[in-house]
Structures are given as C-alpha cells and as structure tokens.
Design a protein around this motif. Structure first.
Motif, PDB file in Angstrom:
ATOM      1  N   CYS A 274       0.803  -1.224   0.000  1.00 35.01           N
ATOM      2  CA  CYS A 274       0.000   0.000   0.000  1.00 35.01           C
ATOM      3  C   CYS A 274       0.838   1.277   0.000  1.00 35.01           C
ATOM      4  CB  CYS A 274      -0.945   0.006   1.199  1.00 35.01           C
ATOM      5  SG  CYS A 274      -2.266  -1.237   1.082  1.00 35.01           S
TER       6      CYS A 274
ATOM      7  N   TYR B 246      -3.835  -3.719   6.413  1.00 38.27           N
ATOM      8  CA  TYR B 246      -3.982  -4.628   5.275  1.00 38.27           C
ATOM      9  C   TYR B 246      -3.135  -5.879   5.470  1.00 38.27           C
ATOM     10  CZ  TYR B 246       0.475  -2.465   4.224  1.00 38.27           C
ATOM     11  OH  TYR B 246       1.770  -2.002   4.329  1.00 38.27           O
TER      12      TYR B 246
ATOM     13  N   SER C 100      -8.619   2.369   0.621  1.00 38.81           N
ATOM     14  CA  SER C 100      -8.252   2.683  -0.756  1.00 38.81           C
ATOM     15  C   SER C 100      -9.490   3.083  -1.550  1.00 38.81           C
ATOM     16  CB  SER C 100      -7.605   1.464  -1.409  1.00 38.81           C
ATOM     17  OG  SER C 100      -8.571   0.446  -1.629  1.00 38.81           O
TER      18      SER C 100
ATOM     19  N   ASN D 187      -0.430  -0.995   9.888  1.00 42.45           N
ATOM     20  CA  ASN D 187      -0.750  -1.497   8.555  1.00 42.45           C
ATOM     21  C   ASN D 187      -1.871  -2.524   8.688  1.00 42.45           C
ATOM     22  OD1 ASN D 187       1.228   0.040   7.238  1.00 42.45           O
ATOM     23  ND2 ASN D 187       2.782  -1.513   7.569  1.00 42.45           N
TER      24      ASN D 187
ATOM     25  N   ARG E  77      -9.409   8.549  -1.684  1.00 45.90           N
ATOM     26  CA  ARG E  77      -9.415   7.596  -0.575  1.00 45.90           C
ATOM     27  C   ARG E  77     -10.555   7.925   0.393  1.00 45.90           C
ATOM     28  NH1 ARG E  77      -3.752   7.134  -1.617  1.00 45.90           N
ATOM     29  NH2 ARG E  77      -3.073   4.955  -1.475  1.00 45.90           N
TER      30      ARG E  77
ATOM     31  N   GLU F 259      -6.294   0.076   4.521  1.00 44.82           N
ATOM     32  CA  GLU F 259      -4.873   0.337   4.298  1.00 44.82           C
ATOM     33  C   GLU F 259      -4.148   0.611   5.612  1.00 44.82           C
ATOM     34  OE1 GLU F 259      -4.537   1.926  -0.220  1.00 44.82           O
ATOM     35  OE2 GLU F 259      -5.066   3.451   1.267  1.00 44.82           O
TER      36      GLU F 259
END
Length: 259
Positions: free
Chosen positions: A62, A234, A211, A232, A160, A217
């Motif tokens: 990302c 993701y 996203s 993070n 976003r 993300e």
C-alpha cells in the motif's frame, strides 16, 4: 677459415631451432580452447553480499515505493547485511511485517530481497540465532526509510476514504478535511521510543484509511498527548509501522464537533 664457417653454420642452426621452438610455444599458448563456466551460486552470492549497495528499493502493498540512494545510508545497510551469515540450519517462520524489494550492488547485479525474522537475497537465506539482533536492526533501518511522515501523508488524498471516530461518533472526511490532516501529519515529529505509549490509556481518536476500491490500508490511533501510532491493517497481524507526535487532537475534536 673452415673453423669460422663451421662456427657460423652452428650459430645459424641454433638460432633457427630457437626461433621455431618459440613460435611453437606461442602457438600453443594462444591456441583456441574451450571456455568453462563455473556456476557456484553460493560464491556469487557471497561476493554480492560483501559488495556495497549502490541502491535499494523498498516495496509495500500500500505504501509508495521508496528508493534509497543516499550513500551513507547504503553504506550502513551494507555493513549490517555483511554481518549476517548464510543460514546453515533451520530458521524460524516469518512474522507479520516482512518487507521486500530489490537490491542493486556496486557491480551492477540486482537481486530481490525480503527482510523479516530472516533475510533472503535472491534464493539464498541469511540467518543465525546469534544474528537475530542484527536482523532486527536491519529490518528497522529499512522500515525507517519507507514508513515516513511524507509517505504517510500521501494516503490523505482525494479518492481515498478516511473515517474519523471517537468510539461514539464517526465522520467520513471531505477532501478539504483530509488536506488539513495531511498538513498536520507532515508537520509532525517521529517518535523512536514508541514503546512508552504502548499499553497506556485508550486512544482518543481513530483514523482509518481505505483505498479507492474500499480496501483497508492504514489505521491511526490518536492519543490525548498527541502521540499517534500507525498500523498497517492490510497486513496479517496489523503490525505497527511508525509512531509520531503531531497537533492532531484539536483538529479531530473540531471536525467531530462540527459533524
């Protein structure tokens, strides 16, 4: 007279023989031969890992790619890499937070790499229990080049979806509000000793970024003392990417107060 003639004849024959012998040896020395290629993967990788880096590109699913070309940083990374031996036995499984990319060495060779609980360059694994400290330092040094405030600020762009919440109310930020948040983030200061705020009071605000396709993300946990943790989300395990301080609490309070 006959003696002189015989002497000259002998010298002539001797010189002729020596010339012919020299020509024969030269021909043998430079005769076409068969080229033999020695394929020793371990030897090649040993030369590469002891060769200094000329550049290093870090990639993340990302975050924007980060190319490192600073000579001082590359020298320090090269020193850390050289201190980690090739794995000669079992090595541990991978933990969340693995980073990867591409290394370019001074000789021009390029190899993909990953760094987590162990290091891989190409197909070769580098690890030993004694080098776990060096591996952790190497991973932290590379992560510190990728997870920066300018890179974090790039998430707060139109397109976003950014959700701000305080546990009771939630608000999707407008492009104008995202721009204010981006400026506040990029004006912050990294916090190295982030362990001090782990396990402390609950965060006052949560900022979640998705996203344009709606995929999670990053998540920011904003504490009352202006300390902010970035995760993070993701990635499996949601590893901590960085911690910083910035004047975000008044901004979050104002945005939710006007909702």
């Amino acid at each position: 007279m006959d003696h002189t003639l015989r002497r000259r004849t002998f010298l002539g024959i001797y010189l002729t023989v020596m010339i012919l012998a020299s020509l024969f040896l030269l021909r043998q020395a430079f005769a076409p031969g068969e080229m033999v290629q020695i394929d020793d993967r371990e030897a090649v990788m040993r030369r590469r890992t002891t060769s200094p880096l000329s550049s290093l590109t870090v990639r993340d699913p990302c975050w924007p790619d980060r190319e490192i070309t600073d000579r001082e940083v590359l020298y320090l990374l090269s020193q850390r890499i050289a201190s980690i031996p090739r794995a000669s036995g079992p090595f541990p499984g991978e933990a969340p937070g693995k980073l990867g990319g591409e290394m370019t060495f001074a000789g021009g060779d390029r190899e993909p790499f990953t760094i987590g609980t162990f290091l891989t360059i190409g197909e070769v694994v580098y690890y030993s229990p004694e080098a776990e400290g060096e591996l952790a330092e190497l991973r932290a040094a590379i992560a510190g080049q990728l997870y920066t405030l300018p890179n974090l600020g790039s998430f707060f762009q139109p397109g976003r979806q950014v959700i701000l919440s305080n546990g009771e109310a939630a608000l999707e930020l407008t492009p104008e509000a995202m721009e204010l948040l981006r400026r506040a983030i990029e004006g912050g200061e990294p916090v190295e000793e982030f362990e001090e705020i782990l396990g402390g009071p609950a965060p006052r605000y949560t900022i979640q970024v998705r996203s344009p396709e709606g995929l999670d993300e990053v998540r920011l946990l904003v504490y009352g003392n202006e300390s902010i943790q970035v995760y993070n989300i993701y990635s499996s395990g949601q590893p901590l990417a960085l911690c910083f301080s910035a004047e975000v609490v008044p901004l979050c309070q104002g945005l939710l107060g006007g909702a």
